[in-house]
Design a protein around this motif. Structure first.
Motif, PDB file in Angstrom:
ATOM      1  N   ALA A  16      -6.411  26.339 -22.850  1.00 32.04           N
ATOM      2  CA  ALA A  16      -5.107  26.402 -22.191  1.00 32.04           C
ATOM      3  C   ALA A  16      -4.027  25.695 -22.995  1.00 32.04           C
ATOM      4  O   ALA A  16      -2.840  25.989 -22.833  1.00 32.04           O
ATOM      5  N   SER A  17      -4.420  24.783 -23.874  1.00 29.57           N
ATOM      6  CA  SER A  17      -3.452  24.042 -24.690  1.00 29.57           C
ATOM      7  C   SER A  17      -3.409  24.563 -26.122  1.00 29.57           C
ATOM      8  O   SER A  17      -3.102  23.825 -27.056  1.00 29.57           O
ATOM      9  N   GLU A  18      -3.693  25.846 -26.286  1.00 31.39           N
ATOM     10  CA  GLU A  18      -3.754  26.436 -27.627  1.00 31.39           C
ATOM     11  C   GLU A  18      -2.443  26.288 -28.385  1.00 31.39           C
ATOM     12  O   GLU A  18      -2.427  26.095 -29.603  1.00 31.39           O
ATOM     13  N   ASN A  19      -1.324  26.342 -27.679  1.00 31.47           N
ATOM     14  CA  ASN A  19      -0.012  26.280 -28.335  1.00 31.47           C
ATOM     15  C   ASN A  19       0.533  24.863 -28.459  1.00 31.47           C
ATOM     16  O   ASN A  19       1.691  24.687 -28.862  1.00 31.47           O
ATOM     17  N   ASP A  20      -0.269  23.868 -28.118  1.00 36.03           N
ATOM     18  CA  ASP A  20       0.167  22.480 -28.247  1.00 36.03           C
ATOM     19  C   ASP A  20      -0.046  22.022 -29.692  1.00 36.03           C
ATOM     20  O   ASP A  20      -1.069  21.437 -30.038  1.00 36.03           O
ATOM     21  N   THR A  21       0.923  22.320 -30.547  1.00 35.83           N
ATOM     22  CA  THR A  21       0.808  22.028 -31.977  1.00 35.83           C
ATOM     23  C   THR A  21       1.937  21.130 -32.471  1.00 35.83           C
ATOM     24  O   THR A  21       2.164  21.035 -33.674  1.00 35.83           O
ATOM     25  N   SER A  22       2.609  20.453 -31.563  1.00 34.32           N
ATOM     26  CA  SER A  22       3.795  19.670 -31.952  1.00 34.32           C
ATOM     27  C   SER A  22       3.450  18.515 -32.885  1.00 34.32           C
ATOM     28  O   SER A  22       4.294  18.084 -33.677  1.00 34.32           O
ATOM     29  N   SER A  23       2.213  18.009 -32.815  1.00 28.95           N
ATOM     30  CA  SER A  23       1.820  16.868 -33.655  1.00 28.95           C
ATOM     31  C   SER A  23       1.089  17.288 -34.920  1.00 28.95           C
ATOM     32  O   SER A  23       0.561  16.429 -35.633  1.00 28.95           O
ATOM     33  N   CYS A  24       1.045  18.573 -35.203  1.00 28.11           N
ATOM     34  CA  CYS A  24       0.212  19.078 -36.300  1.00 28.11           C
ATOM     35  C   CYS A  24       0.975  19.398 -37.580  1.00 28.11           C
ATOM     36  O   CYS A  24       0.385  19.893 -38.542  1.00 28.11           O
TER      37      CYS A  24
ATOM     38  N   LEU B 199      -3.506  18.587 -40.504  1.00 27.40           N
ATOM     39  CA  LEU B 199      -3.979  18.365 -41.872  1.00 27.40           C
ATOM     40  C   LEU B 199      -5.465  18.001 -41.933  1.00 27.40           C
ATOM     41  O   LEU B 199      -6.127  18.304 -42.927  1.00 27.40           O
ATOM     42  N   ILE B 200      -5.983  17.328 -40.911  1.00 33.67           N
ATOM     43  CA  ILE B 200      -7.390  16.920 -40.954  1.00 33.67           C
ATOM     44  C   ILE B 200      -8.289  18.151 -40.994  1.00 33.67           C
ATOM     45  O   ILE B 200      -9.161  18.277 -41.855  1.00 33.67           O
ATOM     46  N   ALA B 201      -8.074  19.071 -40.057  1.00 30.48           N
ATOM     47  CA  ALA B 201      -8.883  20.289 -40.028  1.00 30.48           C
ATOM     48  C   ALA B 201      -8.633  21.143 -41.272  1.00 30.48           C
ATOM     49  O   ALA B 201      -9.566  21.727 -41.841  1.00 30.48           O
ATOM     50  N   TRP B 202      -7.374  21.205 -41.699  1.00 29.26           N
ATOM     51  CA  TRP B 202      -7.020  22.026 -42.867  1.00 29.26           C
ATOM     52  C   TRP B 202      -7.750  21.581 -44.124  1.00 29.26           C
ATOM     53  O   TRP B 202      -8.099  22.399 -44.974  1.00 29.26           O
ATOM     54  N   SER B 203      -7.999  20.281 -44.252  1.00 31.94           N
ATOM     55  CA  SER B 203      -8.642  19.742 -45.466  1.00 31.94           C
ATOM     56  C   SER B 203     -10.151  19.614 -45.316  1.00 31.94           C
ATOM     57  O   SER B 203     -10.778  18.795 -45.994  1.00 31.94           O
TER      58      SER B 203
ATOM     59  N   PRO C 104       2.344  19.579 -41.148  1.00 30.71           N
ATOM     60  CA  PRO C 104       2.922  20.901 -41.446  1.00 30.71           C
ATOM     61  C   PRO C 104       1.988  22.077 -41.158  1.00 30.71           C
ATOM     62  O   PRO C 104       2.372  23.217 -41.360  1.00 30.71           O
ATOM     63  N   GLU C 105       0.759  21.830 -40.729  1.00 30.01           N
ATOM     64  CA  GLU C 105      -0.177  22.918 -40.461  1.00 30.01           C
ATOM     65  C   GLU C 105      -0.232  23.181 -38.966  1.00 30.01           C
ATOM     66  O   GLU C 105      -1.268  23.008 -38.318  1.00 30.01           O
ATOM     67  N   ASP C 106       0.905  23.597 -38.377  1.00 30.36           N
ATOM     68  CA  ASP C 106       0.974  23.817 -36.942  1.00 30.36           C
ATOM     69  C   ASP C 106       0.994  25.292 -36.557  1.00 30.36           C
ATOM     70  O   ASP C 106       0.258  25.714 -35.672  1.00 30.36           O
ATOM     71  N   VAL C 107       1.824  26.064 -37.242  1.00 27.28           N
ATOM     72  CA  VAL C 107       1.932  27.488 -36.924  1.00 27.28           C
ATOM     73  C   VAL C 107       1.967  28.291 -38.224  1.00 27.28           C
ATOM     74  O   VAL C 107       2.241  27.760 -39.305  1.00 27.28           O
ATOM     75  N   THR C 108       1.710  29.596 -38.089  1.00 26.77           N
ATOM     76  CA  THR C 108       1.766  30.495 -39.237  1.00 26.77           C
ATOM     77  C   THR C 108       3.210  30.906 -39.488  1.00 26.77           C
ATOM     78  O   THR C 108       4.130  30.499 -38.775  1.00 26.77           O
ATOM     79  N   SER C 109       3.411  31.742 -40.477  1.00 27.74           N
ATOM     80  CA  SER C 109       4.766  32.189 -40.820  1.00 27.74           C
ATOM     81  C   SER C 109       5.401  33.016 -39.706  1.00 27.74           C
ATOM     82  O   SER C 109       6.625  33.067 -39.578  1.00 27.74           O
ATOM     83  N   ASN C 110       4.572  33.658 -38.871  1.00 27.67           N
ATOM     84  CA  ASN C 110       5.114  34.426 -37.737  1.00 27.67           C
ATOM     85  C   ASN C 110       5.059  33.645 -36.436  1.00 27.67           C
ATOM     86  O   ASN C 110       5.094  34.232 -35.349  1.00 27.67           O
ATOM     87  N   LYS C 111       4.956  32.299 -36.539  1.00 28.96           N
ATOM     88  CA  LYS C 111       5.031  31.379 -35.406  1.00 28.96           C
ATOM     89  C   LYS C 111       3.838  31.457 -34.463  1.00 28.96           C
ATOM     90  O   LYS C 111       3.924  31.056 -33.296  1.00 28.96           O
TER      91      LYS C 111
END
Length: 357
Positions: A153-161, A178-182, A163-170
Motif C-alpha cells: 500500500a505504500s509503494e509510492n512512498d519514495t520521498s526519502s529515496c 541508494l542502499i538497494a540500488w547498490s 536520487p533513486e526514487d522514481v523512473t524517468s516517467n515518474k
C-alpha cells in the motif's frame, strides 16, 4: 462580605501587607521531603584494603579463565580469506581497472584455487568482505523507504529515496533508494574434484527482518531499469520477504570494513582439500579504491574468529591480579591504621601553610 463580619477587601489588604506571606506564595523552593534533601537510607561501603584486594583477585580469577576459553575457541575456528579484486582483473587492464569493470565486453569470470588448511566442519559460512565502503554515510543510510519495503500500500512512498526514487516517467522504484540500488552482485560457485558444492541461502537473513521489515506482498518494480546500474538485479516474481540477499545487504554496516553473509556450504571440507571457486567479478569497487575479499569460516560458541575478546579478558584479569598483589605487598610492608585522622591535610599541617622547602 466576609461571614465573620470583615470585608474581603480588608483581608486582601492584610495579605498584601505581609511580605513574608507573599514571598512564600511566590517561592520556587520545593516542599521538604527526605528524597529531595537526600536523606533516604543509603549504603555507604567503606573500601578497606581487604575488600579492595579481594575484589581485584575475584575479577582476575573470573576474567582469566574466560579469556583463555575464548582464545582457545577462536583458535579452533578455521578461516580462509582471499582477496580477489586485483587478481581477477586481466593483466591488460591492470592499469585501468575501472575501464575493465565498466565494460560490457570484458569477461568477468575468474577462477581461483586454494587449499583448505584444516578440516572445516559444516556448516562452512561464506562471506563477502568490502573495505573502504562507507555504508554508514548519512545520505546513504537515509536513502530508503521502510514503509515501502513493508507494505504494498505504500509503494509510492519514495520521498526519502532520492536520487533513486522514481523512473524517468515518474513511476515508483521498488525497492527504492541508494542502499538497494547498490546491492552487491558478485557471485561464487564452489567445487571439489570437479564436484559442485551447493550454496545454501537458508536462514542467512534475520527472521525478524523477513517477517516484519520486508513485506510478503511487495514485489520488485522498475528496479535497476535506469541507464546507470548500481548492482544486482532482483527477480520481480519473488516478494521482498524472500529476497534474502537484499535483506542481508539492507542491514547497513557501521564501519567501512565489513562482512556480509553470502551463504553456507553444508558439507565438511577435509584438510588439504583443493577448493576451486568460480567468481563473477561484477561489483565496482575500483571507482572508490575499495577492496573485495571472499571469506570462508567455521564458527565456535563465541561465533567467528575473534582473538581480541580473549586477549582483552586475559589482559584485564592479569592487570587486576597485578594490582591485587601490589596492594597486598604495600599493605604488608607499610601498613597504616584504617581511618587514621593524622593523615588529613589539616592535621598534618595545622597552620594551614604549605612548606615548599
Amino acid at each position: 462580605m466576609d461571614p465573620n463580619g470583615g470585608s474581603s477587601s480588608a483581608g486582601a489588604a492584610d495579605g498584601a501587607s505581609d511580605p513574608a506571606a507573599a514571598r512564600r506564595r511566590h517561592s520556587k523552593k520545593p516542599k521538604y521531603s527526605r528524597f529531595t534533601q537526600q536523606e533516604l537510607p543509603a549504603c555507604k561501603p567503606i573500601l578497606t584494603p581487604g575488600w579492595v584486594i579481594s575484589s581485584f583477585i575475584f575479577v582476575g580469577i573470573i576474567f582469566i579463565p574466560i579469556g583463555l576459553a575464548s582464545l582457545f575457541a577462536s583458535e579452533r575456528v578455521v578461516e580462509i580469506v582471499h582477496r580477489y579484486d586485483t587478481d581477477c582483473v586481466p593483466a591488460s587492464y591492470r592499469n585501468d581497472m575501472l575501464a575493465y569493470i565498466q565494460s560490457n565486453e570484458t569477461n568477468k569470470t575468474c577462477t581461483r584455487t586454494f587449499l583448505v588448511p584444516k578440516q572445516m566442519k559444516s556448516p562452512v559460512y561464506i562471506y563477502y568482505q568490502l573495505d573502504n565502503f562507507y555504508q554508514n554515510h548519512r545520505r546513504y543510510v537515509k536513502s530508503r523507504s521502510d514503509k515501502q519495503l513493508r507494505s504494498r500500500a505504500s509503494e509510492n512512498d519514495t520521498s526519502s529515496c532520492d536520487p533513486e526514487d522514481v523512473t524517468s516517467n515518474k513511476s515508483a522504484i521498488v525497492p527504492c533508494g541508494l542502499i538497494a540500488w547498490s546491492l552487491f552482485n558478485d557471485t561464487y560457485g564452489f567445487s571439489v574434484n570437479n564436484t559442485l558444492l551447493g550454496v545454501s541461502k537458508k536462514n542467512i537473513a534475520w527472521k525478524s527482518d523477513q517477517q516484519h521489515k520486508f513485506g510478503s506482498d511487495v514485489y520488485p518494480k522498475n528496479f535497476q531499469s535506469g541507464g546507470l546500474i548500481g548492482g544486482a538485479k532482483l527477480n520481480s516474481s519473488i516478494p521482498l520477504s524472500q529476497q534474502v540477499d537484499l535483506i542481508v545487504w539492507m542491514r547497513t554496516a557501521a564501519l567501512p570494513t565489513f562482512r556480509k553473509l553470502y551463504g553456507k556450504i553444508e558439507v565438511d571440507l577435509e584438510a588439504n582439500t583443493e577448493l576451486t571457486v568460480v567468481i563473477e567479478n561484477n561489483y565496482n569497487t575500483y571507482s572508490f579504491g575499495g577492496k573485495k575479499k571472499l571469506v570462508l569460516s567455521t564458527t565456535s560458541w563465541i561465533g567467528g574468529k575473534n582473538d581480541f575478546l580473549g586477549i582483552a579478558y586475559i589482559t584485564l584479569g592479569g592487570l587486576s591480579l597485578f594490582l591485587a598483589i601490589s596492594f597486598l605487598l604495600i599493605y604488608i610492608i607499610k601498613p597504616r591504621p584504617l581511618g587514621d585522622p593524622t593523615f588529613l591535610s589539616w592535621n598534618r599541617n595545622p597552620a594551614g601553610h604549605f612548606n615548599f622547602n
